[in-house]
Design an enzyme around this catalytic site. Sequence first.
Site, short mmCIF file in Angstrom:
data_model
loop_
_atom_site.label_atom_id
_atom_site.label_comp_id
_atom_site.label_asym_id
_atom_site.label_seq_id
_atom_site.Cartn_x
_atom_site.Cartn_y
_atom_site.Cartn_z
N HIS A 36 30.92 7.61 -18.10
CA HIS A 36 31.77 8.69 -17.63
C HIS A 36 31.21 9.85 -16.92
O HIS A 36 31.45 10.17 -15.81
CB HIS A 36 32.66 9.29 -18.79
N GLU A 37 30.00 10.25 -17.51
CA GLU A 37 29.24 11.14 -16.83
C GLU A 37 28.66 10.91 -15.34
O GLU A 37 28.56 11.72 -14.56
CB GLU A 37 28.11 12.04 -17.75
N HIS A 85 31.13 11.19 -12.83
CA HIS A 85 31.22 12.72 -12.12
C HIS A 85 30.24 12.59 -10.92
O HIS A 85 30.58 13.31 -10.16
CB HIS A 85 31.16 13.35 -13.18
#
Length: 87
Positions: A43-44, A47
């Site tokens: 998820h990071e 980003h």
Amino acid sequence: WTFTILDWQFINAFALPGGYVYVTRCLITLAENEAQLAGVLAHEIGHVTARHSAERYGSSQIAGLATVLSGILLGQAGAQATGGLSQ
């Protein structure tokens, strides 16, 4: 990519431009298995690759610094209060 484990007492993960990914020790201990931790890291990474941090970096740089300083000076409650205000 650079991955760093932060010795913080609250659950958090975040990423910065340039491939820097941070995850707190508390988040790691709460993960039930490697797949959950991998999901957070993915998820990071998403980003960073979508440049979400780079787009918000200018406006949130001061807010993030204020949150960290509040955490250092006032503890977890100060960091959470400052973080909530900055959002």
